[in-house]
Design a protein around this motif. Structure first.
Motif, PDB file in Angstrom:
ATOM      1  N   ALA A  77      64.435   3.242  37.113  1.00  0.00           N
ATOM      2  CA  ALA A  77      65.369   4.016  36.293  1.00  0.00           C
ATOM      3  C   ALA A  77      66.671   4.254  37.052  1.00  0.00           C
ATOM      4  CB  ALA A  77      64.734   5.341  35.883  1.00  0.00           C
ATOM      5  N   ILE A  78      66.577   4.503  38.350  1.00  0.00           N
ATOM      6  CA  ILE A  78      67.783   4.671  39.175  1.00  0.00           C
ATOM      7  C   ILE A  78      68.562   3.363  39.238  1.00  0.00           C
ATOM      8  CG2 ILE A  78      68.618   5.227  41.485  1.00  0.00           C
ATOM      9  CD1 ILE A  78      66.116   6.958  41.846  1.00  0.00           C
ATOM     10  N   ILE A  79      67.848   2.244  39.380  1.00  0.00           N
ATOM     11  CA  ILE A  79      68.501   0.940  39.414  1.00  0.00           C
ATOM     12  C   ILE A  79      69.262   0.686  38.114  1.00  0.00           C
ATOM     13  CG2 ILE A  79      68.066  -1.550  39.445  1.00  0.00           C
ATOM     14  CD1 ILE A  79      67.935  -0.276  42.181  1.00  0.00           C
ATOM     15  N   GLU A  80      68.673   1.050  36.992  1.00  0.00           N
ATOM     16  CA  GLU A  80      69.357   0.878  35.702  1.00  0.00           C
ATOM     17  C   GLU A  80      70.626   1.721  35.637  1.00  0.00           C
ATOM     18  OE1 GLU A  80      66.536   1.751  32.688  1.00  0.00           O
ATOM     19  OE2 GLU A  80      65.339  -0.056  33.026  1.00  0.00           O
ATOM     20  N   ARG A  81      70.580   2.929  36.186  1.00  0.00           N
ATOM     21  CA  ARG A  81      71.782   3.760  36.206  1.00  0.00           C
ATOM     22  C   ARG A  81      72.877   3.114  37.055  1.00  0.00           C
ATOM     23  NH1 ARG A  81      68.392   8.375  37.194  1.00  0.00           N
ATOM     24  NH2 ARG A  81      69.334   8.561  39.266  1.00  0.00           N
ATOM     25  N   LEU A  82      72.489   2.552  38.174  1.00  0.00           N
ATOM     26  CA  LEU A  82      73.477   1.906  39.041  1.00  0.00           C
ATOM     27  C   LEU A  82      74.064   0.665  38.374  1.00  0.00           C
ATOM     28  CD1 LEU A  82      71.682   2.194  42.511  1.00  0.00           C
ATOM     29  CD2 LEU A  82      73.707   3.447  41.754  1.00  0.00           C
ATOM     30  N   GLU A  83      73.231  -0.084  37.659  1.00  0.00           N
ATOM     31  CA  GLU A  83      73.728  -1.288  36.993  1.00  0.00           C
ATOM     32  C   GLU A  83      74.625  -0.944  35.804  1.00  0.00           C
ATOM     33  OE1 GLU A  83      70.247  -4.602  37.832  1.00  0.00           O
ATOM     34  OE2 GLU A  83      70.016  -3.227  36.142  1.00  0.00           O
TER      35      GLU A  83
END
Length: 217
Positions: A77-83
């Motif tokens: 979920a954090i990776i999706e926010r960064l992307e």
């Protein structure tokens, strides 16, 4: 009225430029805060992932595996926010992190929980830590570039606003000078006409141009 229009135009332009700068600065600040907090949270999740992986491989406890899966879900979920951040400030690093965690999850599912097999998972864990460090470095560089760009834009806006103020003041001065000239010419014509009348030169017509009030006089 013309002077008021000039000054109002300068004030409106200044307000518009200031609003644009404030809005852009707010967006950049929010993105910088989101990047910093997300990378920090991802680093903490990575530590938890490594801890739960090692504990599961040693103890073979389903609760530890469930904890691992929970950390993976929150990390993704954090990776999706960064992307989702515009401009891809971290480039392809979030995708590389996702691939590494998928590889770790796949190996963990296929391998029997034994401490001897933990060495096979260490490269994935090390790779996650390396990507976290690279993301932190790129994140700081992106924030520094945004900060430098903001200072450059601030200086440009300052010069632009100064130019607007100078243009408004010069325009107001020219308007006042023009109006003064427009009013003084009819008064001079009126004065010369009065002098001619005093000299009994009644054959010369009295012609006064300018505002209606002076023409009536």
């Amino acid at each position: 009225l013309l002077i008021a229009i000039l000054l109002s135009w300068a004030a409106a332009q200044s307000w518009f430029v200031l609003e644009q700068f404030v809005a852009q600065n707010q967006r950049d600040s929010e993105q910088a805060l989101q990047i910093s907090s997300s990378i920090q949270e991802l680093g903490e999740r990575t530590v938890n992932l490594e801890r739960s992986t090692r504990q599961f491989m040693v103890l073979n406890d389903p609760v530890l595996r469930e904890r691992f899966n929970e950390n993976v879900a929150r990390s993704l979920a954090i990776i999706e926010r960064l992307e989702a951040i515009p401009g891809e400030p971290l480039e392809k690093l979030p995708d590389a992190w996702r691939q590494s965690i998928e590889g770790l999850s796949r190996e963990l599912s296929q391998s029997a929980p034994r401490i001897e097999l933990l060495a096979e998972l260490v490269p994935y864990l090390n790779r996650l830590a390396e990507i976290n460090n690279e993301m932190a470095h790129k994140g700081r560089r992106w924030i520094d570039r945004k900060h430098a760009a903001m200072l450059t834009e601030l200086e440009q806006n300052r010069l632009h606003l100064a130019g607007l103020v100078v243009a408004a003041v010069v325009g107001a001065f020219l308007v006042a000078l023009t109006m003064s000239w427009w009013l003084s010419r009819p008064i001079e014509h009126l004065e010369r006409s009065i002098e001619r009348l005093g000299e009994s030169k009644f054959d010369e017509p009295v012609i006064v141009r300018g505002p209606a009030d002076l023409r009536r006089v």
